[in-house]
Design a protein around this motif. Structure first.
Motif, PDB file in Angstrom:
ATOM      1  N   ASP A  12       6.919   8.325 -25.660  1.00 39.64           N
ATOM      2  CA  ASP A  12       5.781   7.553 -25.160  1.00 39.64           C
ATOM      3  C   ASP A  12       5.311   8.050 -23.797  1.00 39.64           C
ATOM      4  O   ASP A  12       5.113   7.273 -22.865  1.00 39.64           O
ATOM      5  CB  ASP A  12       6.132   6.061 -25.113  1.00 39.64           C
ATOM      6  CG  ASP A  12       4.895   5.174 -25.056  1.00 39.64           C
ATOM      7  OD1 ASP A  12       3.822   5.595 -25.529  1.00 39.64           O
ATOM      8  OD2 ASP A  12       4.994   4.058 -24.513  1.00 39.64           O
ATOM      9  N   GLN A  13       5.160   9.387 -23.697  1.00 41.69           N
ATOM     10  CA  GLN A  13       4.725   9.950 -22.420  1.00 41.69           C
ATOM     11  C   GLN A  13       3.754  11.112 -22.603  1.00 41.69           C
ATOM     12  O   GLN A  13       3.705  11.746 -23.638  1.00 41.69           O
ATOM     13  CB  GLN A  13       5.916  10.393 -21.580  1.00 41.69           C
ATOM     14  CG  GLN A  13       6.644  11.602 -22.079  1.00 41.69           C
ATOM     15  CD  GLN A  13       7.818  11.978 -21.186  1.00 41.69           C
ATOM     16  OE1 GLN A  13       8.264  11.191 -20.364  1.00 41.69           O
ATOM     17  NE2 GLN A  13       8.325  13.169 -21.342  1.00 41.69           N
ATOM     18  N   TYR A  41      -0.182   5.300 -23.009  1.00 41.36           N
ATOM     19  CA  TYR A  41       1.216   5.723 -23.002  1.00 41.36           C
ATOM     20  C   TYR A  41       1.948   4.987 -21.885  1.00 41.36           C
ATOM     21  O   TYR A  41       1.342   4.553 -20.905  1.00 41.36           O
ATOM     22  CB  TYR A  41       1.322   7.238 -22.816  1.00 41.36           C
ATOM     23  CG  TYR A  41       0.823   7.983 -24.036  1.00 41.36           C
ATOM     24  CD1 TYR A  41       1.691   8.344 -25.049  1.00 41.36           C
ATOM     25  CD2 TYR A  41      -0.525   8.281 -24.190  1.00 41.36           C
ATOM     26  CE1 TYR A  41       1.229   8.993 -26.187  1.00 41.36           C
ATOM     27  CE2 TYR A  41      -0.997   8.924 -25.316  1.00 41.36           C
ATOM     28  CZ  TYR A  41      -0.110   9.281 -26.312  1.00 41.36           C
ATOM     29  OH  TYR A  41      -0.577   9.908 -27.438  1.00 41.36           O
ATOM     30  N   ASN A  42       3.257   4.884 -22.022  1.00 40.44           N
ATOM     31  CA  ASN A  42       4.064   4.190 -21.018  1.00 40.44           C
ATOM     32  C   ASN A  42       4.205   5.010 -19.735  1.00 40.44           C
ATOM     33  O   ASN A  42       4.188   4.464 -18.642  1.00 40.44           O
ATOM     34  CB  ASN A  42       5.446   3.861 -21.586  1.00 40.44           C
ATOM     35  CG  ASN A  42       6.283   3.074 -20.619  1.00 40.44           C
ATOM     36  OD1 ASN A  42       5.866   2.030 -20.140  1.00 40.44           O
ATOM     37  ND2 ASN A  42       7.467   3.569 -20.301  1.00 40.44           N
ATOM     38  N   THR A  43       4.348   6.330 -19.893  1.00 41.89           N
ATOM     39  CA  THR A  43       4.588   7.195 -18.736  1.00 41.89           C
ATOM     40  C   THR A  43       3.633   8.382 -18.744  1.00 41.89           C
ATOM     41  O   THR A  43       3.470   9.045 -19.768  1.00 41.89           O
ATOM     42  CB  THR A  43       6.043   7.716 -18.734  1.00 41.89           C
ATOM     43  OG1 THR A  43       6.938   6.605 -18.775  1.00 41.89           O
ATOM     44  CG2 THR A  43       6.326   8.547 -17.496  1.00 41.89           C
ATOM     45  N   TYR A  44       3.040   8.619 -17.589  1.00 39.02           N
ATOM     46  CA  TYR A  44       2.190   9.782 -17.364  1.00 39.02           C
ATOM     47  C   TYR A  44       2.866  10.611 -16.276  1.00 39.02           C
ATOM     48  O   TYR A  44       3.143  10.090 -15.194  1.00 39.02           O
ATOM     49  CB  TYR A  44       0.793   9.371 -16.911  1.00 39.02           C
ATOM     50  CG  TYR A  44       0.050   8.565 -17.944  1.00 39.02           C
ATOM     51  CD1 TYR A  44      -0.919   9.160 -18.745  1.00 39.02           C
ATOM     52  CD2 TYR A  44       0.314   7.216 -18.131  1.00 39.02           C
ATOM     53  CE1 TYR A  44      -1.599   8.431 -19.705  1.00 39.02           C
ATOM     54  CE2 TYR A  44      -0.361   6.469 -19.089  1.00 39.02           C
ATOM     55  CZ  TYR A  44      -1.314   7.088 -19.876  1.00 39.02           C
ATOM     56  OH  TYR A  44      -1.981   6.361 -20.824  1.00 39.02           O
ATOM     57  N   CYS A  73       1.871   0.839 -16.570  1.00 34.35           N
ATOM     58  CA  CYS A  73       2.225   2.210 -16.933  1.00 34.35           C
ATOM     59  C   CYS A  73       2.739   2.941 -15.696  1.00 34.35           C
ATOM     60  O   CYS A  73       2.264   2.715 -14.589  1.00 34.35           O
ATOM     61  CB  CYS A  73       1.014   2.949 -17.494  1.00 34.35           C
ATOM     62  SG  CYS A  73       0.374   2.260 -19.015  1.00 34.35           S
TER      63      CYS A  73
END
Length: 100
Positions: A12-13, A41-44, A73
């Motif tokens: 999820d990134q 997305y959860n993480t960038y 996020c």
């Protein structure tokens, strides 16, 4: 100067890698790298390990990214050299981003 985007749905990134100078010339490409995604997305992760130069326009682009992405996020600024990391810390970006 270039930007590449790698998406990992399992973790999820999104990883946005910047090469060369991070300045106003990358404005459109950088904005598209996170705003044109089909979902949240959860993480960038902004991989800055190959950034040689950063100017005030780049700082503004990072703040625009932070404002455009949901507050829950995570955005990581990763791999910056000591000089760029110092600029980020002086600019208090550690309050809005995870600097790793």
């Amino acid at each position: 100067m270039s930007i590449s985007v790698a998406i990992n749905d399992e973790s999820d990134q999104v990883v946005i890698t910047i090469v060369g100078s991070f300045d106003f010339s990358l404005f459109n490409d950088f904005r598209e790298s996170y705003s044109d995604l089909t979902r949240r997305y959860n993480t960038y992760i902004v991989d800055m390990s190959m950034v040689e130069y950063l100017d005030s326009a780049a700082l503004g682009m990072l703040l625009s990214m932070r404002n455009a992405i949901d507050a829950e996020c995570h955005i990581q600024l990763k791999g910056a050299n000591d000089f760029i990391k110092n600029i980020l810390m002086i600019s208090r970006f550690d309050k809005r981003f995870d600097i790793v």
